[in-house]
Motif scaffolding. Sequence first.
Motif, short mmCIF file in Angstrom:
data_model
loop_
_atom_site.label_atom_id
_atom_site.label_comp_id
_atom_site.label_asym_id
_atom_site.label_seq_id
_atom_site.Cartn_x
_atom_site.Cartn_y
_atom_site.Cartn_z
N ALA A 127 0.83 -1.20 0.00
CA ALA A 127 0.00 0.00 0.00
C ALA A 127 0.86 1.25 0.00
O ALA A 127 0.58 2.22 -0.73
N ALA A 128 1.94 1.24 0.81
CA ALA A 128 2.82 2.40 0.85
C ALA A 128 3.50 2.63 -0.49
O ALA A 128 3.60 3.76 -0.99
N GLY A 129 3.97 1.51 -1.12
CA GLY A 129 4.60 1.66 -2.43
C GLY A 129 3.64 2.18 -3.48
O GLY A 129 4.00 3.03 -4.31
N PHE A 130 2.39 1.67 -3.46
CA PHE A 130 1.40 2.12 -4.42
C PHE A 130 1.10 3.61 -4.23
O PHE A 130 1.04 4.37 -5.21
N LEU A 131 0.91 4.01 -2.99
CA LEU A 131 0.59 5.42 -2.73
C LEU A 131 1.76 6.33 -3.10
O LEU A 131 1.57 7.42 -3.66
N LEU A 132 2.99 5.89 -2.80
CA LEU A 132 4.15 6.70 -3.17
C LEU A 132 4.31 6.77 -4.69
O LEU A 132 4.70 7.82 -5.24
N HIS A 133 4.02 5.65 -5.38
CA HIS A 133 4.07 5.65 -6.84
C HIS A 133 3.07 6.67 -7.40
O HIS A 133 3.42 7.47 -8.29
N LYS A 134 1.83 6.64 -6.87
CA LYS A 134 0.83 7.59 -7.34
C LYS A 134 1.22 9.02 -7.02
O LYS A 134 1.01 9.93 -7.84
N ALA A 135 1.79 9.21 -5.85
CA ALA A 135 2.19 10.57 -5.47
C ALA A 135 3.28 11.09 -6.39
O ALA A 135 3.24 12.24 -6.86
N LEU A 136 4.29 10.24 -6.67
CA LEU A 136 5.37 10.66 -7.57
C LEU A 136 4.83 10.90 -8.98
O LEU A 136 5.23 11.87 -9.65
N VAL A 138 3.17 14.20 -9.07
CA VAL A 138 4.17 15.29 -9.06
C VAL A 138 4.77 15.47 -10.43
O VAL A 138 4.94 16.60 -10.92
N LEU A 139 5.13 14.34 -11.11
CA LEU A 139 5.74 14.44 -12.44
C LEU A 139 4.75 15.01 -13.46
O LEU A 139 5.12 15.82 -14.32
N ILE A 140 3.48 14.58 -13.35
CA ILE A 140 2.48 15.10 -14.29
C ILE A 140 2.27 16.60 -14.07
O ILE A 140 2.16 17.39 -15.04
N ARG A 161 2.90 19.58 -16.74
CA ARG A 161 1.94 20.61 -17.10
C ARG A 161 2.57 22.00 -16.98
O ARG A 161 2.39 22.86 -17.85
N ALA A 162 3.29 22.21 -15.88
CA ALA A 162 3.94 23.51 -15.72
C ALA A 162 4.97 23.75 -16.82
O ALA A 162 5.08 24.86 -17.37
N ASP A 163 5.72 22.69 -17.16
CA ASP A 163 6.72 22.82 -18.21
C ASP A 163 6.06 23.05 -19.56
O ASP A 163 6.56 23.81 -20.40
N ARG A 215 9.28 9.88 -18.42
CA ARG A 215 8.55 9.79 -17.15
C ARG A 215 8.25 8.34 -16.80
O ARG A 215 8.39 7.91 -15.63
N GLN A 216 7.82 7.58 -17.79
CA GLN A 216 7.52 6.18 -17.53
C GLN A 216 8.77 5.41 -17.11
O GLN A 216 8.72 4.54 -16.23
N GLN A 217 9.90 5.74 -17.72
CA GLN A 217 11.15 5.08 -17.34
C GLN A 217 11.55 5.44 -15.90
O GLN A 217 12.00 4.60 -15.14
N MET A 218 11.35 6.73 -15.57
CA MET A 218 11.66 7.15 -14.21
C MET A 218 10.77 6.42 -13.19
O MET A 218 11.25 5.95 -12.16
N LEU A 219 9.45 6.30 -13.52
CA LEU A 219 8.56 5.59 -12.61
C LEU A 219 8.91 4.10 -12.51
O LEU A 219 8.82 3.50 -11.44
#
Length: 469
Positions: free
Chosen positions: A27-36, A39-41, A45-47, A152-156
Amino acid sequence: MSAGRLGSISARLVLMLALVAVVVFSAAGFLLHKALEQVLIADERADLIGKTEVVKHFIGEAQSMDDLPMLRRHLAATSVGGRFRWNVWLVGRDGELLYGAEPMPPSVQRDGDKVWLRRKDGVELRGAHFLLPDHAVFPDAQVLIGMDPRPRQQMLATYDDAGLMVGIAGVLCTIALAWLATRRGLRALSALSREAEVIQPGALSRRLTLPEDSAELMPLAQRFNEVLSRMEEAWNQLEGFNANVAHELRTPLAIMINGAEVVLSRDRPEAEMRDVLESHLEELRGMASMINDMLFLARADQGDAAADLVDLSLRDEAHGVGEFVEILLEEKHQRLFVDGEHRLPANRALLRRALVNLLTNASRHAPEGATLTVRIERLPDADGARIVVINPGEPIPEDIRRRMFDRFWRGESSRSKAGDRFGLGLAIVRAVARMHGGETFVDSADGRTEIGFTLRAANRAVVTDNAVR
């Protein structure tokens, strides 16, 4: 509890903790993955907004077709800048590709304010698309800006791989620590189990050693020792009860057996046979009375409450019992005085039975010519009454006062069986008090003895067949 049983418990605990660790780390890994990912998305958008503004600025600086080479250089710099790989296309009104480092996207899809560009190589880009309807150099041209999602996908993916390794390491560490903790925690339990295994009915005096180094097991061991104390007391009472019953039944049975043997030894006249049978009948009635008393006490011990409650005047009931025992009092020239009054619901037969037992006990221990007093008081803290039978006499020692209400207890071994109803009289008083929600008490000092019981009017539990004989 055996060592194998404890080992099985330890294994189950470790397995449960391992499953919990897997769930928690997953659960922690999933939530951290979603959080990261969010953040990247958001960063993309800002970029994207920044890239769009830069591209608009460069296109706006172009004043003629001669500025196209400079615009291409600027757009090329924009495409490779930043942390993400950006694709920029400038398409003229007639479909001519004025600038584009990648193949032209064949399609543009919109979903509200979101734009997706699909290249010919199948890569789907997220970006922006706008027209230049009033541009002096590129009228009706369109600009497409797309972000390549693969970095981004590679980073994730890299992050997920690292998170997976951390999660596996965490689960393994949890299992190891859980194993050590359970082994250490069950060590005290194992010691208590070994001590408990040797406790047998004949060794109830043994107690568990309190594990002072285990705050969790200390209360359990204390409660277990308290249970052992109650069991030891109950076991001793049971052994004493069995011995007392055997003792009380042995004498009448011996009398009946000896009488029968004597009668059967030769022919006897009818009158002698009748005398023997009457003697046997008297003994049998005494035994039946004792058995009925024992059954009554057993029902009281099981929590039976008094039934058939009626509103009674305790003073009138005391006078009625006084008339019943008047012959006994006259034999010793004793008098009875009733003091106080209170009314409350009670079972008349049970109440009178308790009063008869108390008065006969008081008469037996009071000197000739003494005055016996029945004092009735209202309880100050409840709708109940306190009934006290007072008689003069020698002080009762403390050790006897503690056991006066026990079954088959006789303070004086010389008492006759018929006089104290096999030592069950005061035990019946305690049972009657308990069935009315009350308790018994005794006080003896300065040549004055007070024995009595309390009744609670709040007691309304109903049971059947509280037989009184």
